[in-house]
Enzyme design. Sequence first.
Site, mmCIF file in Angstrom:
data_model
loop_
_atom_site.group_PDB
_atom_site.id
_atom_site.type_symbol
_atom_site.label_atom_id
_atom_site.label_comp_id
_atom_site.label_asym_id
_atom_site.label_seq_id
_atom_site.Cartn_x
_atom_site.Cartn_y
_atom_site.Cartn_z
ATOM 1 N N LYS A 173 44.323 74.302 -3.990
ATOM 2 C CA LYS A 173 45.378 75.174 -4.083
ATOM 3 C C LYS A 173 46.141 75.625 -2.847
ATOM 4 C CE LYS A 173 46.716 79.181 -4.732
ATOM 5 N NZ LYS A 173 47.874 79.167 -4.042
ATOM 6 N N GLU A 249 36.610 82.809 4.749
ATOM 7 C CA GLU A 249 37.249 82.963 6.064
ATOM 8 C C GLU A 249 38.286 84.029 6.010
ATOM 9 O OE1 GLU A 249 39.130 83.283 9.075
ATOM 10 O OE2 GLU A 249 40.035 81.303 8.836
ATOM 11 N N CYS A 283 44.623 84.795 11.782
ATOM 12 C CA CYS A 283 43.503 85.839 11.522
ATOM 13 C C CYS A 283 42.813 86.208 12.976
ATOM 14 C CB CYS A 283 42.572 85.449 10.646
ATOM 15 S SG CYS A 283 42.055 83.715 10.691
ATOM 16 N N GLU A 381 44.887 95.204 9.876
ATOM 17 C CA GLU A 381 45.381 93.986 10.362
ATOM 18 C C GLU A 381 46.941 93.748 10.412
ATOM 19 O OE1 GLU A 381 44.297 90.229 8.037
ATOM 20 O OE2 GLU A 381 43.882 89.154 9.986
HETATM 21 P P1 ADP Z 1 47.896 85.923 2.986
HETATM 22 O O1 ADP Z 1 47.483 87.393 3.560
HETATM 23 O O2 ADP Z 1 47.498 84.987 4.185
HETATM 24 O O3 ADP Z 1 49.119 85.781 2.360
HETATM 25 P P2 ADP Z 1 46.304 85.736 0.690
HETATM 26 O O4 ADP Z 1 44.909 86.167 0.573
HETATM 27 O O5 ADP Z 1 47.323 86.640 -0.108
HETATM 28 O O6 ADP Z 1 46.520 85.725 2.046
HETATM 29 O O7 ADP Z 1 46.641 84.199 0.409
HETATM 30 C C1 ADP Z 1 45.963 83.084 0.631
HETATM 31 C C2 ADP Z 1 45.796 82.086 -0.513
HETATM 32 O O8 ADP Z 1 45.265 82.837 -1.496
HETATM 33 C C3 ADP Z 1 47.066 81.770 -0.911
HETATM 34 O O9 ADP Z 1 46.930 80.280 -1.256
HETATM 35 C C4 ADP Z 1 47.578 82.638 -2.139
HETATM 36 O O10 ADP Z 1 48.417 81.910 -3.113
HETATM 37 C C5 ADP Z 1 45.873 82.473 -2.747
HETATM 38 N N1 ADP Z 1 45.871 83.815 -3.612
HETATM 39 C C6 ADP Z 1 46.623 85.016 -3.717
HETATM 40 N N2 ADP Z 1 46.115 85.938 -4.504
HETATM 41 C C7 ADP Z 1 45.031 84.858 -5.342
HETATM 42 C C8 ADP Z 1 44.158 85.292 -6.413
HETATM 43 N N3 ADP Z 1 44.351 86.601 -7.190
HETATM 44 N N4 ADP Z 1 43.334 84.526 -6.970
HETATM 45 C C9 ADP Z 1 43.471 83.156 -6.162
HETATM 46 N N5 ADP Z 1 44.087 82.903 -5.068
HETATM 47 C C10 ADP Z 1 44.936 83.793 -4.512
#
Ligand code: ADP
Length: 479
Positions: A173, A249, A283, A381
């Site tokens: 995804k 990560e 990161c 961060e």
């Molecule tokens: P960033 O701060 O890099 O945007 P996120 O953790 O929000 O980090 O996003 C990283 C990935 O996790 C993206 O692919 C995002 O779509 C996905 N993501 C965000 N929320 C969820 C969730 N509740 N469950 C699964 N995947 C998620």
Amino acid sequence: MNLLKTKSYINGQWVSGKSRFAVTNPYDHSLVAEVEDMSREQCRTAIQAAHDAFKIWKKYSAAEKATILKKWYDLQMEHAETLAQLLTLEQGKPLTEALGEIKYGASFVEWFAEEARRVYGDTIPGHKRNIRITTIKQPVGVVAAITPWNFPSAMITRKVAPALAAGCTVVIKPPELTPLSALALAELADQAGFPPGVINIVVSSQASEIGKEMCANPLVRKLSFTGSTRVGKILMKQSVDTVKKVSMELGGNAPFIVFDDADIDAAVQGAIASKYRNAGQTCVCTNRLFVQAGIHDAFLAKYTQAVKDLAIGNGMEEGINIGPMIEEKAVVSVEKVVKDALDKGGKLVTGGQRVGEEDSLLFAPTIIADAQRGMQVFSNEIFGPITPIFKFKTEEEVIELANDTPYGLAAYFYGKDYAKIWRVAEALEYGMVGINTGMISTTVAPFGGIKESGFGREGSKYGMDDYLEIKYMCWGGVE
Ligand code: ADP
């Protein structure tokens, strides 16, 4: 060849959803493409396809897997320019950085194509006269991967290449903000000749629904996530019921320490590279810059000049060092931490505001001097082009400051004294330490964190371990 794909790639087919959503260019908000939006049910179909394909793929010999992986690598290198352009359009980073990412990402595919041949087991002296013991390593099964927008291409290959080399199949995804790089990789994988179902890409605007399916579905045996610590914790909790293997990560809060005996020019260069790459949105980006009192003013003067020399603008144009931030939320978040630091006595040396129109996502490279522990720039961060500079006096003091965070991903320091280098490198509670360098990411080294930055290692000879189970065979009756 057209690498701009808008449908998802499931079981070797390009699949439509019930609706579509827009992918926009963060530089000028223009529409790049409308992509098909996958549902939770379609994610389930992809997992089933990966499960079926696993029965076939796990039987491929190491050489057979390596041949297809190598082909995928060759295609990525052949189309590197196009992939880089697509990446800059959807993500904003300067084109040279995007090209660097494509090559970095492809290097994992090459590396793990080679590592596929080295999945060795052991022979262990038995514990009784008539016993022999051997071990073999086997793929864990279907792997689900959730990846972030800051490296739309390389964070996919860094997970998928070792998984495939190990004999696993994958459902990915990608982030909703940057799905096009992922779909372009799928097109090249299709051409490389992976059997249907071995690689699946599910693009969706409903991240949490897809995440729930990936965690709850018992056919998924391993979840690999790169993203925020907040979402990582949600995914870990959701993975408990199926006792899934997970790799995380997560976020970082990297200290960058410059000791009095450092080469100041080298330290300035290293700090710029580590801080401002990808507009500060990695990161492993420097989050807190600690400079020892004896060289503080000299360092600050040179660092300020170097920051003022950075060109900000459209990543597609030559000579640009810093592109836009990814979205409005990201700009608002850095505006908040800058205001907090200035309210608490920080001194604005340069930058500090948005560049251009009201809705511009360009944020000027910023330095805040006289930073202190109580500020958000110390504990959060930052994920943006802001350098808070903290003055320190002693080695003990700076180690305590550097480790005063729940994060433990990357740390950097500059100095010359041999014994101090060892003391500091050992004392820093981080998974990766850059010594007299600000650039640590490479295929051949294990990338990963400790504490709330997660666990698991990507790249290097260790990178395959996360996708393998060890099976031990006890041979009795050897009379
Ligand atoms: P960033 O701060 O890099 O945007 P996120 O953790 O929000 O980090 O996003 C990283 C990935 O996790 C993206 O692919 C995002 O779509 C996905 N993501 C965000 N929320 C969820 C969730 N509740 N469950 C699964 N995947 C998620």
